[in-house]
Design a protein around this motif. Structure first.
Motif, PDB file in Angstrom:
ATOM      1  N   THR A   1      30.486  16.367  43.634  1.00 41.02           N
ATOM      2  CA  THR A   1      30.382  14.916  43.517  1.00 41.02           C
ATOM      3  C   THR A   1      30.506  14.456  42.073  1.00 41.02           C
ATOM      4  O   THR A   1      31.293  13.547  41.748  1.00 41.02           O
ATOM      5  N   LEU A   2      29.740  15.069  41.173  1.00 44.42           N
ATOM      6  CA  LEU A   2      29.794  14.668  39.772  1.00 44.42           C
ATOM      7  C   LEU A   2      31.154  14.998  39.160  1.00 44.42           C
ATOM      8  O   LEU A   2      31.704  14.211  38.379  1.00 44.42           O
ATOM      9  N   GLY A   3      31.710  16.158  39.513  1.00 48.80           N
ATOM     10  CA  GLY A   3      33.032  16.500  39.004  1.00 48.80           C
ATOM     11  C   GLY A   3      34.101  15.551  39.509  1.00 48.80           C
ATOM     12  O   GLY A   3      35.004  15.145  38.763  1.00 48.80           O
ATOM     13  N   GLY A   4      34.007  15.164  40.782  1.00 51.00           N
ATOM     14  CA  GLY A   4      34.956  14.203  41.344  1.00 51.00           C
ATOM     15  C   GLY A   4      34.842  12.834  40.711  1.00 51.00           C
ATOM     16  O   GLY A   4      35.859  12.164  40.459  1.00 51.00           O
ATOM     17  N   LEU A   5      33.611  12.405  40.422  1.00 51.97           N
ATOM     18  CA  LEU A   5      33.413  11.115  39.762  1.00 51.97           C
ATOM     19  C   LEU A   5      33.987  11.117  38.348  1.00 51.97           C
ATOM     20  O   LEU A   5      34.502  10.097  37.872  1.00 51.97           O
ATOM     21  N   MET A   6      33.892  12.251  37.653  1.00 51.06           N
ATOM     22  CA  MET A   6      34.485  12.342  36.315  1.00 51.06           C
ATOM     23  C   MET A   6      36.003  12.278  36.369  1.00 51.06           C
ATOM     24  O   MET A   6      36.651  11.735  35.471  1.00 51.06           O
ATOM     25  N   LEU A   7      36.580  12.818  37.444  1.00 51.49           N
ATOM     26  CA  LEU A   7      38.036  12.847  37.573  1.00 51.49           C
ATOM     27  C   LEU A   7      38.588  11.524  38.105  1.00 51.49           C
ATOM     28  O   LEU A   7      39.762  11.202  37.881  1.00 51.49           O
ATOM     29  N   LEU A   8      37.752  10.738  38.779  1.00 50.92           N
ATOM     30  CA  LEU A   8      38.208   9.510  39.427  1.00 50.92           C
ATOM     31  C   LEU A   8      38.875   8.519  38.464  1.00 50.92           C
ATOM     32  O   LEU A   8      39.978   8.037  38.746  1.00 50.92           O
ATOM     33  N   PRO A   9      38.256   8.167  37.314  1.00 48.43           N
ATOM     34  CA  PRO A   9      38.934   7.199  36.433  1.00 48.43           C
ATOM     35  C   PRO A   9      40.257   7.711  35.887  1.00 48.43           C
ATOM     36  O   PRO A   9      41.186   6.925  35.656  1.00 48.43           O
ATOM     37  N   VAL A  10      40.369   9.021  35.677  1.00 51.33           N
ATOM     38  CA  VAL A  10      41.634   9.586  35.193  1.00 51.33           C
ATOM     39  C   VAL A  10      42.716   9.426  36.254  1.00 51.33           C
ATOM     40  O   VAL A  10      43.856   9.036  35.968  1.00 51.33           O
ATOM     41  N   ALA A  11      42.338   9.704  37.510  1.00 51.77           N
ATOM     42  CA  ALA A  11      43.303   9.564  38.602  1.00 51.77           C
ATOM     43  C   ALA A  11      43.723   8.102  38.773  1.00 51.77           C
ATOM     44  O   ALA A  11      44.908   7.807  38.984  1.00 51.77           O
ATOM     45  N   LEU A  12      42.779   7.165  38.663  1.00 51.07           N
ATOM     46  CA  LEU A  12      43.107   5.750  38.814  1.00 51.07           C
ATOM     47  C   LEU A  12      43.983   5.258  37.657  1.00 51.07           C
ATOM     48  O   LEU A  12      44.803   4.355  37.836  1.00 51.07           O
ATOM     49  N   TRP A  13      43.824   5.855  36.482  1.00 51.66           N
ATOM     50  CA  TRP A  13      44.614   5.454  35.328  1.00 51.66           C
ATOM     51  C   TRP A  13      46.060   5.916  35.459  1.00 51.66           C
ATOM     52  O   TRP A  13      46.987   5.169  35.166  1.00 51.66           O
ATOM     53  N   TYR A  14      46.245   7.145  35.906  1.00 53.56           N
ATOM     54  CA  TYR A  14      47.589   7.726  35.932  1.00 53.56           C
ATOM     55  C   TYR A  14      48.315   7.515  37.261  1.00 53.56           C
ATOM     56  O   TYR A  14      49.543   7.557  37.309  1.00 53.56           O
ATOM     57  N   GLU A  15      47.582   7.297  38.340  1.00 56.91           N
ATOM     58  CA  GLU A  15      48.208   7.240  39.656  1.00 56.91           C
ATOM     59  C   GLU A  15      47.755   6.005  40.418  1.00 56.91           C
ATOM     60  O   GLU A  15      46.715   5.408  40.108  1.00 56.91           O
ATOM     61  N   ASP A  16      48.540   5.622  41.403  1.00 53.41           N
ATOM     62  CA  ASP A  16      48.209   4.487  42.260  1.00 53.41           C
ATOM     63  C   ASP A  16      47.875   4.986  43.660  1.00 53.41           C
ATOM     64  O   ASP A  16      48.366   6.021  44.106  1.00 53.41           O
ATOM     65  N   PHE A  17      47.049   4.199  44.346  1.00 50.64           N
ATOM     66  CA  PHE A  17      46.773   4.532  45.739  1.00 50.64           C
ATOM     67  C   PHE A  17      48.036   4.291  46.569  1.00 50.64           C
ATOM     68  O   PHE A  17      48.780   3.329  46.324  1.00 50.64           O
ATOM     69  N   PRO A  18      48.320   5.164  47.546  1.00 49.53           N
ATOM     70  CA  PRO A  18      49.493   4.922  48.406  1.00 49.53           C
ATOM     71  C   PRO A  18      49.311   3.646  49.219  1.00 49.53           C
ATOM     72  O   PRO A  18      48.184   3.278  49.586  1.00 49.53           O
ATOM     73  N   GLU A  19      50.405   2.950  49.458  1.00 52.14           N
ATOM     74  CA  GLU A  19      50.329   1.685  50.197  1.00 52.14           C
ATOM     75  C   GLU A  19      49.882   1.900  51.638  1.00 52.14           C
ATOM     76  O   GLU A  19      49.213   1.044  52.220  1.00 52.14           O
ATOM     77  N   ALA A  20      50.276   2.991  52.233  1.00 49.96           N
ATOM     78  CA  ALA A  20      49.887   3.285  53.620  1.00 49.96           C
ATOM     79  C   ALA A  20      49.758   4.788  53.771  1.00 49.96           C
ATOM     80  O   ALA A  20      50.413   5.567  53.077  1.00 49.96           O
ATOM     81  N   LEU A  21      48.891   5.201  54.681  1.00 53.70           N
ATOM     82  CA  LEU A  21      48.684   6.622  54.957  1.00 53.70           C
ATOM     83  C   LEU A  21      49.088   6.925  56.393  1.00 53.70           C
ATOM     84  O   LEU A  21      48.717   6.202  57.316  1.00 53.70           O
ATOM     85  N   THR A  22      49.850   7.980  56.566  1.00 54.93           N
ATOM     86  CA  THR A  22      50.225   8.417  57.907  1.00 54.93           C
ATOM     87  C   THR A  22      49.158   9.362  58.447  1.00 54.93           C
ATOM     88  O   THR A  22      48.238   9.783  57.729  1.00 54.93           O
TER      89      THR A  22
END
Length: 302
Positions: A185-206
């Protein structure tokens, strides 16, 4: 420790890197393109929150800081460097750079934790790295020093994480489920802002996307990291680090069986070399002390 129990611990821990070897296929075949950091966040944070649902105990005192450090080393920083190295280097070369982890575990363990260096483990590492090179490298390799640097940082991060996890142990009132869940959980929270900075959420998920993310969270995250941290508790940290070699073997074999990718004779030799290196690094049973021979007692000496 019973010899058979040790072998069971090794076999169970080996399932973690074997499962992680399937990440490549799941990512390429089931997930949206070019979102590796987002996939890592979902795997880590999703798995961590699932585990914390079954563990109501929170860290206290200094353990907040210790588990945060372990989450950074084992999850957050390691994942980021893993994908950064793969961005700058061909996948095979990135895997080769990060395969020196057992050597780093041995070196850091000797420097900071006074662990003894073993010639057998050093030879095992040489055999294993040679096997990785045969397994994943091809003739067309371009060296990028940024990729090498990220690979080394990520390797040192995981190596230090293994050693500190072994050295610190876990809180006495916290189960292994909770210990694993809080790190994820803590490791994922640390990685979350980096992922949001470099990548976008997909518009739709199959449905395939959702099943892929579920697999990464439940199998790669919950199961994989639970048995991995259990293995760190039960086994020597050097032995645990050698088991990580099996991830490359798993990835190549799954690519051959499922995707029809080539699997050459050199790759077969490399796979065998990796298995041999893991066998060489297995825990050794402690030698039984020899019992000195005593002279038989005569009736006059009784």
């Amino acid at each position: 420790m019973n010899k058979y129990q040790t072998l069971m611990d090794v076999a169970l821990t080996a399932l973690a890197p074997i499962v992680w070897g399937s990440t490549y296929i799941v990512t390429t075949e089931l997930l949206p393109d070019n979102l590796p950091l987002l996939a890592s966040v979902i795997r880590a944070l999703g798995a961590g929150l699932i585990l914390l649902m079954f563990c109501k105990i929170r860290p206290t005192g200094m353990w907040w800081g210790k588990i945060a450090v372990l989450g950074l080393l084992n999850i957050g920083l390691f994942f980021y460097c893993l994908f950064a190295a793969a961005y700058y280097l061909p996948g095979g070369l990135a895997a080769l750079v990060m395969s020196i982890q057992p050597l780093i575990v041995m070196g850091l363990g000797a420097i900071f934790f006074q662990n003894k260096l073993s010639l057998t483990h050093i030879l095992s590492a040489v055999v294993g790295v040679s096997g990785i090179s045969l397994l994943v490298l091809n003739s067309a390799v371009e060296l990028n020093w940024w990729g090498v640097l990220f690979g080394l940082i990520g390797t040192c991060s995981m190596a230090l994480g293994i050693l500190l996890t072994k050295h610190w142990g876990r809180p006495q009132d916290m189960s292994l489920l909770g210990f694993t869940g809080w790190q994820l959980t803590l490791g994922g929270l640390m990685l979350l802002p980096v992922a949001l900075w470099y990548e976008d959420f997909p518009e739709a998920l199959t449905l395939l996307n959702i099943s892929g993310y579920a697999y990464l969270s439940l199998v790669g995250g919950v199961f994989g990291y639970f048995v991995w941290f259990r293995g760190i508790e039960k086994l020597n940290p050097v032995t645990t680090s050698f088991l990580g070699f099996l991830s490359s073997v798993s990835a190549c074999l799954l690519g051959y069986v499922i995707l029809g990718q080539s699997f050459t004779q050199l790759q077969l030799v490399g796979s065998i070399a990796i298995i041999v290196s893991v066998y060489m690094a297995r825990p050794q049973a402690p030698k039984q002390p020899s019992v000195p021979m005593t002279a038989p007692t005569t009736s006059s000496q009784r």
